[in-house]
Scaffold this motif. Structure first.
Motif, PDB file in Angstrom:
ATOM      1  N   ASP A 159       0.823  -1.219   0.000  1.00  0.00           N
ATOM      2  CA  ASP A 159       0.000   0.000   0.000  1.00  0.00           C
ATOM      3  C   ASP A 159       0.855   1.266   0.000  1.00  0.00           C
ATOM      4  N   ASP A 160       2.126   1.139  -0.349  1.00  0.00           N
ATOM      5  CA  ASP A 160       3.032   2.277  -0.444  1.00  0.00           C
ATOM      6  C   ASP A 160       3.389   2.466  -1.921  1.00  0.00           C
ATOM      7  N   THR A 161       2.775   3.453  -2.569  1.00  0.00           N
ATOM      8  CA  THR A 161       2.953   3.647  -4.009  1.00  0.00           C
ATOM      9  C   THR A 161       4.414   3.858  -4.376  1.00  0.00           C
ATOM     10  N   ARG A 162       5.103   4.662  -3.596  1.00  0.00           N
ATOM     11  CA  ARG A 162       6.522   4.930  -3.889  1.00  0.00           C
ATOM     12  C   ARG A 162       7.342   3.658  -3.801  1.00  0.00           C
ATOM     13  N   ASP A 163       7.146   2.877  -2.742  1.00  0.00           N
ATOM     14  CA  ASP A 163       7.914   1.643  -2.582  1.00  0.00           C
ATOM     15  C   ASP A 163       7.603   0.669  -3.714  1.00  0.00           C
ATOM     16  N   TRP A 164       6.324   0.590  -4.101  1.00  0.00           N
ATOM     17  CA  TRP A 164       5.939  -0.334  -5.170  1.00  0.00           C
ATOM     18  C   TRP A 164       6.596   0.063  -6.488  1.00  0.00           C
ATOM     19  N   GLU A 165       6.623   1.361  -6.789  1.00  0.00           N
ATOM     20  CA  GLU A 165       7.230   1.811  -8.042  1.00  0.00           C
ATOM     21  C   GLU A 165       8.726   1.544  -8.061  1.00  0.00           C
ATOM     22  N   VAL A 166       9.396   1.844  -6.962  1.00  0.00           N
ATOM     23  CA  VAL A 166      10.850   1.645  -6.905  1.00  0.00           C
ATOM     24  C   VAL A 166      11.187   0.158  -7.000  1.00  0.00           C
ATOM     25  N   GLU A 167      10.481  -0.663  -6.242  1.00  0.00           N
ATOM     26  CA  GLU A 167      10.800  -2.086  -6.190  1.00  0.00           C
ATOM     27  C   GLU A 167      10.395  -2.823  -7.464  1.00  0.00           C
ATOM     28  N   SER A 168       9.268  -2.460  -8.069  1.00  0.00           N
ATOM     29  CA  SER A 168       8.872  -3.117  -9.313  1.00  0.00           C
ATOM     30  C   SER A 168       9.876  -2.820 -10.422  1.00  0.00           C
ATOM     31  N   ALA A 169      10.495  -1.634 -10.359  1.00  0.00           N
ATOM     32  CA  ALA A 169      11.515  -1.292 -11.346  1.00  0.00           C
ATOM     33  C   ALA A 169      12.790  -2.102 -11.143  1.00  0.00           C
ATOM     34  N   GLN A 170      12.983  -2.651  -9.937  1.00  0.00           N
ATOM     35  CA  GLN A 170      14.182  -3.435  -9.631  1.00  0.00           C
ATOM     36  C   GLN A 170      13.987  -4.940  -9.836  1.00  0.00           C
ATOM     37  N   SER A 189       8.398  -3.736 -17.702  1.00  0.00           N
ATOM     38  CA  SER A 189       9.480  -2.767 -17.524  1.00  0.00           C
ATOM     39  C   SER A 189      10.815  -3.418 -17.194  1.00  0.00           C
ATOM     40  N   GLY A 190      10.810  -4.567 -16.525  1.00  0.00           N
ATOM     41  CA  GLY A 190      12.064  -5.243 -16.213  1.00  0.00           C
ATOM     42  C   GLY A 190      12.783  -5.698 -17.473  1.00  0.00           C
ATOM     43  N   VAL A 191      12.038  -6.293 -18.395  1.00  0.00           N
ATOM     44  CA  VAL A 191      12.633  -6.714 -19.658  1.00  0.00           C
ATOM     45  C   VAL A 191      13.067  -5.485 -20.460  1.00  0.00           C
ATOM     46  N   ALA A 192      12.238  -4.432 -20.451  1.00  0.00           N
ATOM     47  CA  ALA A 192      12.595  -3.205 -21.162  1.00  0.00           C
ATOM     48  C   ALA A 192      13.900  -2.607 -20.638  1.00  0.00           C
ATOM     49  N   SER A 193      14.138  -2.748 -19.344  1.00  0.00           N
ATOM     50  CA  SER A 193      15.361  -2.194 -18.757  1.00  0.00           C
ATOM     51  C   SER A 193      16.602  -2.903 -19.285  1.00  0.00           C
ATOM     52  N   ARG A 194      16.450  -4.148 -19.733  1.00  0.00           N
ATOM     53  CA  ARG A 194      17.581  -4.875 -20.301  1.00  0.00           C
ATOM     54  C   ARG A 194      17.798  -4.507 -21.773  1.00  0.00           C
ATOM     55  N   ILE A 195      16.751  -4.038 -22.439  1.00  0.00           N
ATOM     56  CA  ILE A 195      16.874  -3.636 -23.832  1.00  0.00           C
ATOM     57  C   ILE A 195      17.374  -2.202 -23.952  1.00  0.00           C
ATOM     58  N   ALA A 247       7.184  12.967 -30.606  1.00  0.00           N
ATOM     59  CA  ALA A 247       6.811  11.696 -29.977  1.00  0.00           C
ATOM     60  C   ALA A 247       7.179  11.804 -28.507  1.00  0.00           C
ATOM     61  N   SER A 248       6.172  11.762 -27.633  1.00  0.00           N
ATOM     62  CA  SER A 248       6.457  11.966 -26.212  1.00  0.00           C
ATOM     63  C   SER A 248       5.443  11.247 -25.340  1.00  0.00           C
ATOM     64  N   CYS A 249       5.879  10.930 -24.129  1.00  0.00           N
ATOM     65  CA  CYS A 249       5.013  10.360 -23.089  1.00  0.00           C
ATOM     66  C   CYS A 249       5.380  10.997 -21.765  1.00  0.00           C
ATOM     67  N   PHE A 250       4.397  11.109 -20.905  1.00  0.00           N
ATOM     68  CA  PHE A 250       4.664  11.626 -19.555  1.00  0.00           C
ATOM     69  C   PHE A 250       4.588  10.476 -18.566  1.00  0.00           C
ATOM     70  N   VAL A 251       5.697  10.272 -17.832  1.00  0.00           N
ATOM     71  CA  VAL A 251       5.772   9.220 -16.813  1.00  0.00           C
ATOM     72  C   VAL A 251       5.636   9.881 -15.446  1.00  0.00           C
ATOM     73  N   PRO A 252       4.542   9.655 -14.729  1.00  0.00           N
ATOM     74  CA  PRO A 252       4.326  10.355 -13.470  1.00  0.00           C
ATOM     75  C   PRO A 252       5.073   9.766 -12.277  1.00  0.00           C
ATOM     76  N   GLY A 253       5.467   8.499 -12.388  1.00  0.00           N
ATOM     77  CA  GLY A 253       6.060   7.819 -11.237  1.00  0.00           C
ATOM     78  C   GLY A 253       7.571   7.738 -11.296  1.00  0.00           C
ATOM     79  N   LEU A 254       8.136   6.856 -10.456  1.00  0.00           N
ATOM     80  CA  LEU A 254       9.575   6.726 -10.322  1.00  0.00           C
ATOM     81  C   LEU A 254      10.174   5.702 -11.270  1.00  0.00           C
ATOM     82  N   ASN A 255       9.333   4.860 -11.860  1.00  0.00           N
ATOM     83  CA  ASN A 255       9.800   3.862 -12.816  1.00  0.00           C
ATOM     84  C   ASN A 255       9.688   4.452 -14.216  1.00  0.00           C
TER      85      ASN A 255
END
Length: 536
Positions: free
Chosen positions: A118-129, A304-310, A383-391
């Motif tokens: 239930d912590d949005t910041r923690d979820w975004e940071v950890e899902s990116a890892q 996003s994890g696979v994308a981070s490797r590309i 060509a643009s997108c807005f990313v609101p979070g930490l990932n």
């Protein structure tokens, strides 16, 4: 609780042989589940912020299902770090700990416990890892046979999957017999396993270096060297993810994923390498996009994890599931044919701009035969997108494309917008009678159920049953994206024109994508002028 010796496992000595050479010092996940060797040892969450260690940890890939697993939240994390009673752990978590203890591993990463849910910041940071967590885990335990966390994967196997002895009729040797076992047919619904249909689990399998698959029919070991089933059947793992996905019941996914995901290759200046990598990404999307998610807004984070490797291998940037390199070719994605005649509805929540494959809930594939055979007919002005979070590779809240190319007005009709084969394009400009402009073999690939807003007669994606039941007939915009020329050795020699179909958005100065049509020539655009088109 039952002793683990009662359950069939791959020979522990063989598994340890694969694990022992892995001694490099790696950064640990922020949180891990810690437990000792014995059943009465304390279980708790531990933190390891900034720590590196040669201590191995395992990762669990499991299906949450309808029964939500035990979760860490802001209100219980203090208690979870003091002690977690064995009795409150779901069966899948208990089984994973048993496996770890047998392999002398005393740390385990489980998403629902190691991310504060239930912590949005923690979820975004950890899902990116998660790419790092699964790649660096000593082993991933893949609980394929459990539909949710309450169903153990270390359980008695159904009789169907047990080996059987068959006596052979041989007069010379009446005692001759063979032992055989049935293998699952993953394409059949009764043999498919729920975890193999989940998007998050797909990413976890692709990223993992070593996997033990606990399936309903047996146990399989997967690593860089190859695969070994419990009956001794082996296979050469020539490319990491495709072999893993093959074992896990997914459709074959070509491409050398070991060199893509697990090797430290930097961006290549070679155009052939770049094209091959983008086309490999297309195949990954095809495999991933038909997987299910509990929350549609996870569609981009779950990739996003696979994308981070590309990303280190492709310069130019990432746009809601597409790479800026060869963006026009990547816009030519097509919704995969549904198993039933009816189309799905659009998501009620914003997931991605309409030009991204992530904006629909269906599987997709890319139409062009290859990038080298494709000739773009549009210029990309923005060509643009807005990313609101930490990932930075995760959720987006908006995005737009500004393209310059040939456009034309055309009528889109369907008596029943739910049926995908009923959509037709009609030319009403040059005749008093409407004429279907598509020819044999040319299909109008609509992204989802469409509807027409009565007030202004604009056609848009339908989000629910109330919107999608009305007969549809209205004018839309067609944009010529590019031409796909067949290889020289092709028999037909015909080129394919990829045309994006666009409906007016609520903002009258912008459009949103409705679908795509692959045509045999550019007859729609004879005499058409180039215009600026903004797509959101």
């Amino acid at each position: 609780m039952p002793e683990i010796d009662k359950f069939e496992m791959p020979p522990v000595a063989v598994v340890r042989l694969h694990l022992e050479p892995v001694l490099q010092e790696l950064s640990l996940p922020v949180r891990l589940l810690s437990f000792g060797e014995e059943p009465d040892n304390q279980i708790k969450l531990v933190t390891s912020v900034g720590s590196t260690s040669q201590k191995p940890y395992a990762a669990l890939s499991h299906c949450w299902g309808k029964h939500q697993p035990l979760r860490t939240t802001t209100s219980n994390i203090s208690q979870m770090m003091q002690e977690i009673e064995w009795s409150i752990l779901p069966a899948v978590f208990q089984d994973a700990i048993k496996v770890c203890r047998r392999l002398d591993i005393k740390l385990l990463w489980i998403d629902s416990l190691c991310i504060i849910q239930d912590d949005t910041r923690d979820w975004e940071v950890e899902s990116a890892q998660m790419a790092n967590y699964y790649e660096h885990a000593r082993i991933t335990i893949y609980a394929a046979s459990s539909v949710d966390s309450s169903q153990p994967f270390l359980r008695d196997r159904a009789k169907r999957w047990l080996p059987r002895r068959f006596e052979l009729l041989d007069a010379a040797n009446p005692q001759y017999s063979i032992i055989a076992r049935e293998y699952p047919r993953y394409e059949m619904p009764e043999d498919s396993e729920r975890l193999n249909t989940r998007a998050w689990a797909w990413q976890e399998a692709v990223l993992s270096t070593r996997i033990i698959v606990y399936g309903q029919s047996g146990i399989t070991w997967v690593c860089k060297s190859g695969t070994t089933a419990e009956d001794g059947t082996t296979g050469q793992r020539t490319d990491g993810a495709s072999m893993a996905l093959g074992v896990l019941g997914a459709a074959g996914t070509p491409g050398t994923w070991e060199s893509i995901i697990h090797s430290p290759v930097l961006a290549s200046e070679n155009e052939e390498d770049t094209q091959a990598l983008v086309e490999s990404w297309w195949r990954l999307i095809r495999s991933f996009s038909n997987r299910a998610l509990a929350y549609p807004t996870d569609r981009l984070p779950a990739m996003s994890g696979v994308a981070s490797r590309i990303k280190p291998r492709l310069s130019g940037g990432y746009l809601a599931g597409l790479w800026r390199k060869h963006l026009v070719e990547s816009l030519c994605w097509i919704r995969a044919p549904p198993e039933v005649d009816e189309l799905p509805y659009a998501s009620t929540e914003y997931v991605a701009p309409s030009w991204s494959w992530a904006s629909i809930t269906s599987g997709v594939y890319h139409g062009p035969s290859s990038i080298k055979n494709f000739v773009s007919k549009v210029d990309i002005l923005e060509a643009s997108c807005f990313v609101p979070g930490l990932n930075e590779l995760g959720k987006v809240s908006s995005g737009q494309l500004v393209l310059k190319g040939k456009t034309t007005k055309i009528f889109l009709t369907n008596k029943n917008p739910l049926i995908w084969v009923g959509y037709h394009l009609e030319d009403r400009k040059h005749s008093s009678r409407s004429q279907d402009v598509t020819r044999d073999g040319e299909l109008v690939h609509i992204d989802c159920v469409l509807t027409m807003i009565s007030k202004n007669h604009r056609i848009c994606r339908a989000q629910d049953d109330k919107q999608g039941r009305r007969r549809l007939s209205g004018m839309i915009c067609a944009l010529l994206l590019g031409e796909d020329y067949p290889p020289k050795e092709s028999d037909d020699g015909k080129r394919t024109e990829y045309v994006m179909l666009l409906g007016q958005s609520e903002d009258e100065e912008a459009f949103h994508r409705l679908g795509i049509v692959a045509m045999n020539d550019d007859r729609l655009f004879q005499g058409a002028k180039e215009e600026l088109v903004r797509i959101v």
